[in-house]
Motif scaffolding. Structure first.
Motif, PDB file in Angstrom:
ATOM      1  N   ALA A  23      15.378  11.482  20.454  1.00  0.00           N
ATOM      2  CA  ALA A  23      15.586  10.196  20.063  1.00  0.00           C
ATOM      3  C   ALA A  23      14.585   9.230  20.839  1.00  0.00           C
ATOM      4  CB  ALA A  23      16.711   9.770  19.876  1.00  0.00           C
ATOM      5  N   ILE A  24      14.565   9.326  22.029  1.00  0.00           N
ATOM      6  CA  ILE A  24      13.728   8.540  22.685  1.00  0.00           C
ATOM      7  C   ILE A  24      12.272   8.726  22.389  1.00  0.00           C
ATOM      8  CG2 ILE A  24      13.197   7.840  25.210  1.00  0.00           C
ATOM      9  CD1 ILE A  24      15.989   8.523  25.850  1.00  0.00           C
ATOM     10  N   PHE A  60      21.778  25.170  20.942  1.00  0.00           N
ATOM     11  CA  PHE A  60      22.018  26.118  21.553  1.00  0.00           C
ATOM     12  C   PHE A  60      20.830  27.264  21.358  1.00  0.00           C
ATOM     13  CE2 PHE A  60      24.675  26.746  17.934  1.00  0.00           C
ATOM     14  CZ  PHE A  60      24.070  28.316  17.376  1.00  0.00           C
ATOM     15  N   PHE A  61      20.444  28.097  22.337  1.00  0.00           N
ATOM     16  CA  PHE A  61      19.375  29.145  22.407  1.00  0.00           C
ATOM     17  C   PHE A  61      20.069  30.507  22.109  1.00  0.00           C
ATOM     18  CE2 PHE A  61      17.110  26.193  24.548  1.00  0.00           C
ATOM     19  CZ  PHE A  61      16.012  26.171  24.008  1.00  0.00           C
ATOM     20  N   LEU A  62      19.712  31.181  21.335  1.00  0.00           N
ATOM     21  CA  LEU A  62      20.312  32.636  20.738  1.00  0.00           C
ATOM     22  C   LEU A  62      19.411  33.720  21.187  1.00  0.00           C
ATOM     23  CD1 LEU A  62      23.043  33.875  19.537  1.00  0.00           C
ATOM     24  CD2 LEU A  62      21.782  34.010  17.463  1.00  0.00           C
ATOM     25  N   PRO A  80      25.178  21.477  12.708  1.00  0.00           N
ATOM     26  CA  PRO A  80      24.479  20.909  11.183  1.00  0.00           C
ATOM     27  C   PRO A  80      24.280  19.348  11.504  1.00  0.00           C
ATOM     28  CG  PRO A  80      26.196  22.611  10.918  1.00  0.00           C
ATOM     29  CD  PRO A  80      25.935  22.533  12.303  1.00  0.00           C
ATOM     30  N   SER A  81      25.195  18.688  12.251  1.00  0.00           N
ATOM     31  CA  SER A  81      25.106  17.278  12.154  1.00  0.00           C
ATOM     32  C   SER A  81      24.096  16.650  13.196  1.00  0.00           C
ATOM     33  CB  SER A  81      26.522  16.863  12.422  1.00  0.00           C
ATOM     34  OG  SER A  81      26.820  17.070  13.632  1.00  0.00           O
ATOM     35  N   GLU A  82      23.423  17.596  13.987  1.00  0.00           N
ATOM     36  CA  GLU A  82      22.619  16.945  15.070  1.00  0.00           C
ATOM     37  C   GLU A  82      21.034  17.210  14.826  1.00  0.00           C
ATOM     38  OE1 GLU A  82      23.738  15.453  17.668  1.00  0.00           O
ATOM     39  OE2 GLU A  82      26.022  15.842  17.322  1.00  0.00           O
ATOM     40  N   LYS A  83      20.499  17.771  13.773  1.00  0.00           N
ATOM     41  CA  LYS A  83      19.211  18.398  13.540  1.00  0.00           C
ATOM     42  C   LYS A  83      18.209  17.139  13.970  1.00  0.00           C
ATOM     43  CE  LYS A  83      20.009  22.404  10.765  1.00  0.00           C
ATOM     44  NZ  LYS A  83      19.862  23.112   9.533  1.00  0.00           N
ATOM     45  N   ILE A 329      26.924  27.763  10.593  1.00  0.00           N
ATOM     46  CA  ILE A 329      25.794  26.749  11.492  1.00  0.00           C
ATOM     47  C   ILE A 329      24.327  27.364  10.646  1.00  0.00           C
ATOM     48  CG2 ILE A 329      24.634  26.453  13.365  1.00  0.00           C
ATOM     49  CD1 ILE A 329      27.534  27.038  14.934  1.00  0.00           C
ATOM     50  N   SER A 330      24.357  28.445  10.639  1.00  0.00           N
ATOM     51  CA  SER A 330      22.906  29.075  10.271  1.00  0.00           C
ATOM     52  C   SER A 330      22.990  30.529  10.231  1.00  0.00           C
ATOM     53  CB  SER A 330      21.624  28.515  11.110  1.00  0.00           C
ATOM     54  OG  SER A 330      21.914  29.061  12.336  1.00  0.00           O
ATOM     55  N   GLU A 331      21.895  30.991   9.846  1.00  0.00           N
ATOM     56  CA  GLU A 331      21.724  32.415   9.801  1.00  0.00           C
ATOM     57  C   GLU A 331      20.699  32.958  10.941  1.00  0.00           C
ATOM     58  OE1 GLU A 331      19.646  33.850   6.265  1.00  0.00           O
ATOM     59  OE2 GLU A 331      21.747  33.881   5.199  1.00  0.00           O
TER      60      GLU A 331
END
Length: 365
Positions: A23-24, A60-62, A80-83, A329-331
């Motif tokens: 954001a900065i 996170f990393f996967l 989802p709320s942090e993209k 969260i996602s696939e």
């Protein structure tokens, strides 16, 4: 935006110190006014890094649990709320893809501990900040020089000013009952290490106090020990409690025969545990074809269980606000591979003295 321009610089900097690095950077690229703010000065960087410790990790990393030396793959995911407010630059993800067998070992306070295996079988460790696109190469540890094919078991702990590495050395002798833990920091090459022999094969937790060098064995709950020999049994320990809480604890998570069980350590001295959850995976509300197989899990931010099935990643609430609420969260693209999670929060944290610019533009290494 106009209201921010009317505020004193000190107030604007205080507000910005609570924002994620992503954001900065967006503010800096959108306005000449913010480009003139001292957002890269050491005092502001330290304050922003410190405040980040009081926020939840939004990403996170996967990656596959068993990393192939010349084919390491990393995926990056948000809640989802942090993209829109947090993330990593796209060119950093390309760096992970192109750098030789690059694997993320750990992450803390915006810094990533990475590992790369070159074609000459040389292991290279580095610390990087994706947001500032800087990195710091760590001299290869003697254990990795001597045993380049050994599994790397390492913990990375980072505060606002310093960081520390905890290296678990596995002896070369097969079935040895001895393990070694060594501690490394920016200021010293190696702390006195913990050397422990153990005849036990049942699960237990070893606690070590860095300040005084004392260690003790913590018993796990009896229920957790039952069936621990089962090949389907997987266990892990994680931080428990709100990020801002001073009295946080740890939790033990066990997955056995598609059943999650979680205990929280309520008393360290007497080693008392309290079971807070026991549930079958299919009872969580997941809509997938049977059988549902969990490929990896982690507790993030001390209040949610994040796990991956063959195709998808889910978040399951453990706190009062979202208790037992399931969210997709996602696939992911690892199919039948076992996977591991690495929490991440973007900050401006310095990589240390001697850090240089990340070689993002190089096409071959």
């Amino acid at each position: 935006m106009e209201m921010l321009l009317m505020l004193p610089d000190e107030i604007v900097l205080e507000i910005f110190s609570w924002l994620p690095a992503t954001a900065i950077q967006k503010f800096k690229s959108a306005s000449d006014f913010f480009r003139t703010m001292p957002l890269e000065e050491r005092h502001f960087v330290l304050k922003q890094s410190h405040n980040a410790l009081l926020r939840k990790d939004p990403c996170f990393f996967l990656q596959p649990n068993s990393c192939k030396k010349y084919n390491a793959i990393n995926e990056f995911h948000h809640f989802p709320s942090e993209k829109t407010s947090s993330g990593v630059p796209h060119n950093f993800l390309k760096f992970l893809e192109n750098y030789p067998a690059c694997r993320i070992l750990a992450s803390s306070n915006g810094l990533i501990l990475g590992c790369s295996t070159k074609k000459n079988n040389q292991t290279e460790l580095f610390i990087s900040n994706p947001s500032t696109q800087s990195w710091f190469l760590i001299p290869t540890l003697n254990h990795l020089k001597e045993y380049p094919d050994s599994e790397i078991n390492i913990v990375f702990e980072c505060h606002s000013k310093d960081f520390m590495l905890f290296l678990f050395e596995v002896p070369a002798e097969w079935a040895s009952s001895c393990y070694i833990v060594k501690f490394y920091s920016q200021e010293e090459d190696c702390f006195p290490y913990l050397h422990k022999k153990s005849p036990y094969f049942r699960p237990y937790i070893m606690a070590y106090t860095i300040e005084d060098g004392e260690s003790r064995m913590l018993r796990v709950p009896k229920e957790a020990r039952r069936g621990s020999h089962d090949l389907s049994c997987k266990m892990g320990i994680y931080k428990w409690g709100k990020v801002t809480s001073l009295d946080g604890s740890m939790c033990l998570v066990r997955l056995r025969k598609c059943i999650f069980t979680i205990w929280v350590l309520t008393d360290y001295k007497s080693c008392k545990w309290k079971r807070v959850l026991k549930i079958r995976v299919r009872a969580m509300g997941i809509i997938e074809e049977e059988p549902i197989t969990v490929k990896g899990f982690i507790v993030m931010n001390g209040d949610c269980l994040v796990f991956a099935t063959k195709k998808k990643i889910y978040r399951y609430g453990l706190s009062c606000e979202n208790y037992r609420v399931i969210e997709e969260i996602s696939e992911h693209g690892f199919d039948d591979d076992e996977v591991c999670f690495t929490c991440y929060s973007d900050t401006l944290h310095l990589c240390g003295d001697g850090a240089t610019t990340l070689p993002l533009l190089q096409q071959s290494y």
